[in-house]
Structures are given as structure tokens and as C-alpha cells.
Design an enzyme around this catalytic site. Sequence first.
Site, PDB file in Angstrom:
ATOM      1  N   GLY A 210       0.783  -1.229   0.000  1.00 30.20           N
ATOM      2  CA  GLY A 210       0.000   0.000   0.000  1.00 30.20           C
ATOM      3  C   GLY A 210       0.813   1.276   0.000  1.00 30.20           C
ATOM      4  O   GLY A 210       1.975   1.296  -0.401  1.00 30.20           O
ATOM      5  N   SER A 211       0.171   2.330   0.465  1.00 26.26           N
ATOM      6  CA  SER A 211       0.706   3.686   0.327  1.00 26.26           C
ATOM      7  C   SER A 211       2.062   3.867   0.997  1.00 26.26           C
ATOM      8  O   SER A 211       2.311   3.349   2.091  1.00 26.26           O
ATOM      9  CB  SER A 211      -0.282   4.673   0.943  1.00 26.26           C
ATOM     10  N   THR A 212       2.921   4.662   0.344  1.00 27.71           N
ATOM     11  CA  THR A 212       4.225   4.986   0.925  1.00 27.71           C
ATOM     12  C   THR A 212       4.076   5.904   2.134  1.00 27.71           C
ATOM     13  O   THR A 212       5.029   6.110   2.868  1.00 27.71           O
ATOM     14  CB  THR A 212       5.149   5.674  -0.103  1.00 27.71           C
ATOM     15  N   VAL A 213       2.872   6.461   2.330  1.00 26.08           N
ATOM     16  CA  VAL A 213       2.625   7.276   3.522  1.00 26.08           C
ATOM     17  C   VAL A 213       2.714   6.408   4.787  1.00 26.08           C
ATOM     18  O   VAL A 213       2.877   6.913   5.892  1.00 26.08           O
ATOM     19  CB  VAL A 213       1.260   8.000   3.412  1.00 26.08           C
TER      20      VAL A 213
END
Lengths: 140, 407
Positions: free
Chosen positions: A66-69
Site C-alpha cells: 500500500g501507500s508509501t505514507v
Amino acid sequence: MQEVKVEGKVVQEWEGNLTGEILKTNQNVSFLGDVDLNTGRIVAKDSDIEGENISGKIFLFPGSRGSTVGANVLFGLAKKNLAPMLLVTKHPEMITMSGAIFGNIPMLVIEEEAFDQFKTGNKVKAFIEKEKGYLVHQKS
Amino acid sequence: MHLTKEEEKILDGEHGVILERSLRLLTKIGDFENADKLIPISKSQIAGVSFKTAGKPTLDLVEHIAEEKVRVKTLATLNPAGMPLDTWKELGIPEDFAENQLRLCKAYGKLGIKPWCTCVPYLPQVGNIPEKGEIVGFSESSAVVYVNSVLGARTNRHGGLDALASAFIGKIPNHGYIKKENRRGTVLVKVKCELKGTTDYSALGYFLGKEIGKGEIPVYEGIKPSQTELRHLGAGSAASGSVALFHVLGVTPEALSFEDAFGNRSFSDKIEVTRDDIDTIFQEYSLSETPDLVAMGCPHCSIDEIKNIAEMLRGKKIIKDTRFWVCTADQIKKEAERLGYSKIIKKAGGKIIPHTCVVVAPIEEMEIQNVIVNSAKAAFYVPRMTKGQVNCGLLSVKDCIQQITNK
């Protein structure tokens, strides 16, 4: 009693030893979305550890998705003292490495075989040096 | 990995904790990827900007770094934000969202990053343009694939935080797509049908991204896309399949010949794409409801795309209750105003919107349930980014406009 000692590569080092309890998932984690930022609880409905809390645990997870955040979420948890005591993974990806380093959360990378030797609830001692780290567990 | 004396000093903390952590991250990535050294970069693209995706953790982190008074060493530009930074009110963006978004952009600005907020920094009006062969540190998957494939520059697929770390240090680890030998094609893709316009190319990229494995480098044969079509082709495949580099035989700079494209690398040649394959993507994203919003500009529109949209809208009126957004960079919006395209779009009932796009704006909080886009990347992300609250259809620009205009 049998001693299990596993060697890993260090992503983020730590001065001194750690003693803690393992929380393990066999699914890749998306730190953004799967983990509640205010508590450290796993809120993903499809997670095999839904409802468990990663804060203060020796957290074993195969890899991230999923997101790199997700990296920033790890930093956020660390800032609130809600981060795991130690991150242990098989796949050192950018998301977790950057989260561990910026959040100053100790992190080890271990091999598949070693990963399989641990389960949730195991009491483990961790020795983390500059390059190498060790997980030690007394098996009964 | 070999470190210089200066790099070792940074690792020892002589230049503060943020630079130490940034360099530690780069060296750890380098160690795991078997990089031999760090190499200098002078341009960066930083993702993780919309408050919708970046959220409170990113705001905390960036404000924390800003307090440490660290600044980037590269020309660094920001990805789209969650709203137009000046005119958010008229778009109906919730106030608390706007407040956090402005704080986040301000904090990034303090790090010396240009708050231009676009995913097409490499277009001439914007001006963060990597040259052929230049090594850069870009995040934003559609920008990564464009600068690698079409400009012939070299970047790995960075996330927001490691792109930021490399902008602070001005270097990246030497591995992956930075090295020429890792840039040759691995899959020959024979396109057996005629493609018309940007959305077809977007769908082709999307289809292919799903077909091939992680790390594959497709080489397309049988197509002659324009610059704009190349952008859509890359963005589609980066969204569905993490493609960071592709070649088009006879078109892109590292594939002018077959030898150029593949070198001595062994490759598979089993993939053929037919019209049916492209059509399955349109079927995957079909929408029967009247859209609340039709959005162009994923990636952000070029001036040519805006011109095309304006020409199709000339003398037409968009139906009541449907919003029409043309999302682009602020610099491109200004050029569209100079050239008179804005006036035509406005007259028809549409808006040119800077700094943001349909994927990263909080549309689910803006009474929007049904959206139509001309980009397979946007169609892929809209339902996912709204936790399924917003439906999305995919149509060509022409069909989009036909569906929502009266003469």
C-alpha cells in the site's frame, strides 16, 4: 528448554538490549489504514491480528503493502510513544525502512526460516549491534 | 557501500539529526540493493502532499523537519495537493481540510521545496525537467515512468519520504534503473489494434500493467504515440502494475532500434494486445448514472490537452448538476488563460483547476458519488481513495463531453 537464536541484518540500531513479547502477522501490512494512529491497534477487518495492539511489541510482519505514507505513520506512532518496541520483517522495503529510521524505531531483517520459528506471545530478547542483530527465545 | 569522508561525517551526526537519518536511510537502501556508492542528483519530485493521502502523520513529520531548519539541496517540486491552494473555497473544500492542507504546503515550502503542486513538473511551463541521461530522485509513479521512458533520464521508484531524504542529501544510491544494464527491455508487447486518443493509450498501459510481473520493462511495437499519449500510456501501467520504465520501438530515446531496446538481455515475446483487451478496461469501469463530476487531468493536463478540450466544448453547454474539472499545473492554467482556452471552458460551464486532481481531492466529502474520467489511472484510484464511496466510469474525452453537453 531449548534456546533459539536467530541472526538478522540491522536497519535501525538501538543501544542496549530489548526484552519483549512477539506479535506476529503472516500478512503484509499497510501501516496507513491497517493501524489506528491514536492507539496502535490493528483495525483492518481482513487482518489475522485484527484488534491486537502493535505498541510496545516486537512486531513480526512479512512485508509491507500500500501507500508509501505508511512510513510517515510509523514516524507518527513513534512520536506518540505508540510504536512497536522492535520491527522485524523478511522484506526490507522503503516504506518500513524509512519509517523505522525517521521514527528511530529499532528494526531487523531476518530470513524466511527464522521468521517461521516465532509466534505471537513468545518472550524474546533482542541484541542489536551496528550491523547484526539477534533474537533469542527459550523454547520449552 | 563506499562512503566519502563527508558522508561519514553526516552519518556521525555532525550536520544534525535529520541529515543523519536521511543519509542512514539512503545507505541502508543501498546496502540491501547492493549499490556501490551514492551518486549526486540535482532534481527531485516529492509525493505525499495531499492532506487526504498524507494526513496528520505527514504534517507532523514535515513540520518537525522544518523546525530543524533543514533545506533541500536539489530543485525539488511538490506533487498535487488536495485542493487548489488559492481558490479552494469556491470548489467546496471543507474548511478543516483546507487548513491542514495549507499548513502542510507551508511546511514543505520551508524546506525549500517549490509548492507548485503538480504531477507533471517535467512539462515546459513548469520547469523541473530532467535531461536525457540525467540521474534524478523522483517519486510519483506517473512522473517516474515518464522521465525514465520518454525523457531518457534515470530514476528509481521512490516513495515520498526517501525522495525527501535524497533531496536533503543531494544523492541517491547507485542501483536499479540508474544503471544502463538494468534499463533494457524484458517483454516485447505487440499491439495488434489501432488506438485512438489518450484514453485508449491509458487503457493499453493499464491492461499491460496487470499482465506483466513486478520489475518488468515492456517494449511496445506497432504504435506511434504522441507525447501526451506517452504520458497516459505510462501512467496507466504505473498505476495497475508499478511499471517504472517502458520503451516504444522507434519512438522513445532508448529504443530507436531493436538492439537499443533489448541489448543482450533475454526477453519474452508472448504478449499481443487486441481491441478486445482494450475494451475490457472500458467495461471494467462503466457507469450508467449521470455523473456529478467529469474530471480530466490525471496526470495533469498539458496545454495541448486543454486546447483539445476547449475546441470540443466551443459553443456547447454542460448539463446542470454536472461539474466539469480540467486539472492541471498552475503555470499551465495561466497559459490556458493567455491563449483563451479558459474562457471557452468557463463559458461551457467547466473549470480549470490548479494544484489538485480528482484522485487526491476529498471528493467524497463534496457531495460527489458518480465520476467519469478519461484516464485509467484515475478510474483505478477514485473508488479506492474514497473507500468505495464514489463510483467511476472511464470514457474518451470526446465521449465524456458528448455525454454531458447540450448544443
